[in-house]
Design an enzyme around this catalytic site. Structure first.
Site, mmCIF file in Angstrom:
data_model
loop_
_atom_site.group_PDB
_atom_site.id
_atom_site.type_symbol
_atom_site.label_atom_id
_atom_site.label_comp_id
_atom_site.label_asym_id
_atom_site.label_seq_id
_atom_site.Cartn_x
_atom_site.Cartn_y
_atom_site.Cartn_z
ATOM 1 N N CYS A 1 -30.989 44.982 -6.802
ATOM 2 C CA CYS A 1 -30.342 43.709 -6.457
ATOM 3 C C CYS A 1 -29.223 43.894 -5.439
ATOM 4 O O CYS A 1 -28.784 42.944 -4.815
ATOM 5 C CB CYS A 1 -29.787 43.038 -7.719
ATOM 6 S SG CYS A 1 -28.522 44.002 -8.573
ATOM 7 N N ALA B 1 -40.975 41.930 -18.215
ATOM 8 C CA ALA B 1 -42.232 42.678 -18.317
ATOM 9 C C ALA B 1 -42.329 43.795 -17.296
ATOM 10 O O ALA B 1 -42.847 44.872 -17.592
ATOM 11 C CB ALA B 1 -43.412 41.718 -18.160
ATOM 12 N N GLN C 1 -33.511 46.839 -19.259
ATOM 13 C CA GLN C 1 -33.685 48.276 -19.071
ATOM 14 C C GLN C 1 -33.841 49.027 -20.389
ATOM 15 O O GLN C 1 -34.090 50.236 -20.380
ATOM 16 C CB GLN C 1 -32.489 48.850 -18.304
ATOM 17 C CG GLN C 1 -32.344 48.363 -16.887
ATOM 18 C CD GLN C 1 -33.374 48.946 -15.938
ATOM 19 O OE1 GLN C 1 -34.077 49.903 -16.266
ATOM 20 N NE2 GLN C 1 -33.468 48.385 -14.742
ATOM 21 N N ASN D 1 -28.353 49.513 -15.725
ATOM 22 C CA ASN D 1 -29.497 49.722 -14.858
ATOM 23 C C ASN D 1 -29.288 50.794 -13.804
ATOM 24 O O ASN D 1 -30.252 51.352 -13.282
ATOM 25 C CB ASN D 1 -29.898 48.402 -14.181
ATOM 26 C CG ASN D 1 -28.741 47.716 -13.506
ATOM 27 O OD1 ASN D 1 -27.704 47.483 -14.120
ATOM 28 N ND2 ASN D 1 -28.902 47.392 -12.231
#
Length: 389
Positions: free
Chosen positions: A328, A205, A184, A156
């Site tokens: 994150c 999604a 990803q 990611n």
């Protein structure tokens, strides 16, 4: 509206496509498809169930799976938790060995650490110099008691693309289950779960122009009887994930995945062209380095370190929406665990930006972002102080 920063953070989240929004709206309100999909005794529930099953097929079609192998979740984080904890719990916790990598998403790393607390040993593989986790590295880490391997499809932060079929073959020959976080990768990489030796795969999604709060887990035949639910109460989704199905979100995810399948080749070509345009302009900047493999990657995500000159990230963030690390990690302001695992020191990790391109990126956006980066590198930071003699 015209003063909004340029959006180059598609890896963090994508705007919901207007065509997907329309599908969502049709599932809301009294005149819409609002029924409970589990209410099979009347037309409202039956109509909602048809929308849910259509979406399940649409997701399956994009990744080469069977519709019945798709389990709805609240997102890739829950899918990752269900995969890792569900497999560990099915075998009774306590003992055994899992293999993953140091550059996984925190939804994998934090879950793996929770499993360590229950007595399971975990090996965290370092990536190679190209930011890749190789089949050889996985093979060397396997033990007799290894029951699960989890390696992401696309990193990611770096955009690097792991050779999942090769890793999966190694894991399958060993006999362990193989989980892949594909949040990803879906819609950007041609995935064929009919042929790939993968047992569990996580999807989201909102990384693919759908809404937040909905995702899915592919559960292959080898994993069906080796996975336990983590959310109970009603036995929905074949007993693997209880809870009333959110028709509007599920239908939207299906529509988003269907659009990705329909425009796959066209969008891939466009992103490659835009990425090349951007790299050509940034290539003239002294000390600009691309992190991770230059070839084994998706074109959508670029991790760039600026090793020379004044790096004014504060000025840059006022005009460009980008990430210094994954979403994150952003709240902690800590150096990226991915970049540190790749060998960057804290200084260069702090001089790194992730630019991610998407469906609504234009050539004008590319030219503007390149110029803004050049300007920011030439400008001193807002609180810059001259060095003492």
């Amino acid at each position: 509206m015209n003063n909004r920063p340029l959006y180059f953070d598609y890896a963090a989240t994508t705007p919901v496509d207007e065509r997907v929004i329309q599908v969502m709206v049709e599932c809301l309100g009294f005149n819409g498809n609002f029924g409970n999909p589990a209410s099979s005794s009347h037309a409202f529930g039956q109509q909602a169930r048809r929308s849910v099953e259509l979406a399940r097929q649409q997701v399956a079609d994009l990744v080469g799976a069977q519709a019945q192998q798709i389990v709805w979740t609240s997102g890739a984080t829950e899918s990752n938790n269900l995969a890792l904890k569900g497999v560990a719990q099915a075998r009774g916790f306590g003992g055994g060995h899992i293999v993953t990598s140091q550059i996984e998403h925190k939804a994998i790393l934090d879950t793996a650490r929770q499993l360590q607390d229950s007595g399971i040993e975990v090996t965290y593989l370092l990536p190679d110099a190209e930011g890749l986790v190789t089949a050889q590295a996985v093979s060397e880490a396997l033990r007799e008691d290894t029951f699960l391997v989890s390696v992401m499809l696309v990193n990611n932060e770096l955009g690097t693309l792991n050779d999942i079929p090769a890793i999966g073959q190694t894991v399958r020959e060993h006999g362990a289950l193989f989980h892949v976080d594909a949040a990803q990768g879906a819609g950007k990489v041609a995935i064929n779960l009919t042929e790939w030796p993968v047992d569990l795969m996580s999807f989201s999604a909102h990384k693919l122009y759908g809404p937040k709060g909905i995702g899915a887990l592919y559960v292959g035949p080898r994993a069906e009887q080796r996975l336990q639910a983590q959310i109970h109460g009603g036995g929905h989704e074949g007993g693997l994930r209880s809870g009333t199905l959110a028709t509007h979100q599920i239908a939207a995810m299906g529509a988003a995945f269907a659009l990705a399948a329909e425009h796959f080749a066209e969008e891939a070509a466009t992103i490659v062209r835009l990425r090349s345009r951007l790299l050509k302009q940034l290539g003239a900047i002294a000390g600009c380095c691309l992190n991770g493999s230059a070839t084994q990657r998706i074109p959508h995500t670029l991790s760039l370190t600026f090793r020379e000159g004044e790096f004014n990230g504060q000025a840059l963030s006022a005009s460009i929406a980008f990430s210094a690390t994954s979403a994150c990690n952003s709240a902690s302001n800590a150096p990226s665990h991915v970049l540190l695992a790749l060998g960057l020191d804290a200084r260069n990790a702090g001089r790194t930006i992730r630019l991610s391109l998407g469906r609504f990126t234009t050539e004008q956006d590319i030219d503007q972002v390149a110029q803004l980066i050049k300007t920011a590198l030439a400008s001193p930071p807002a609180f810059w102080a001259a060095p003492q003699p």
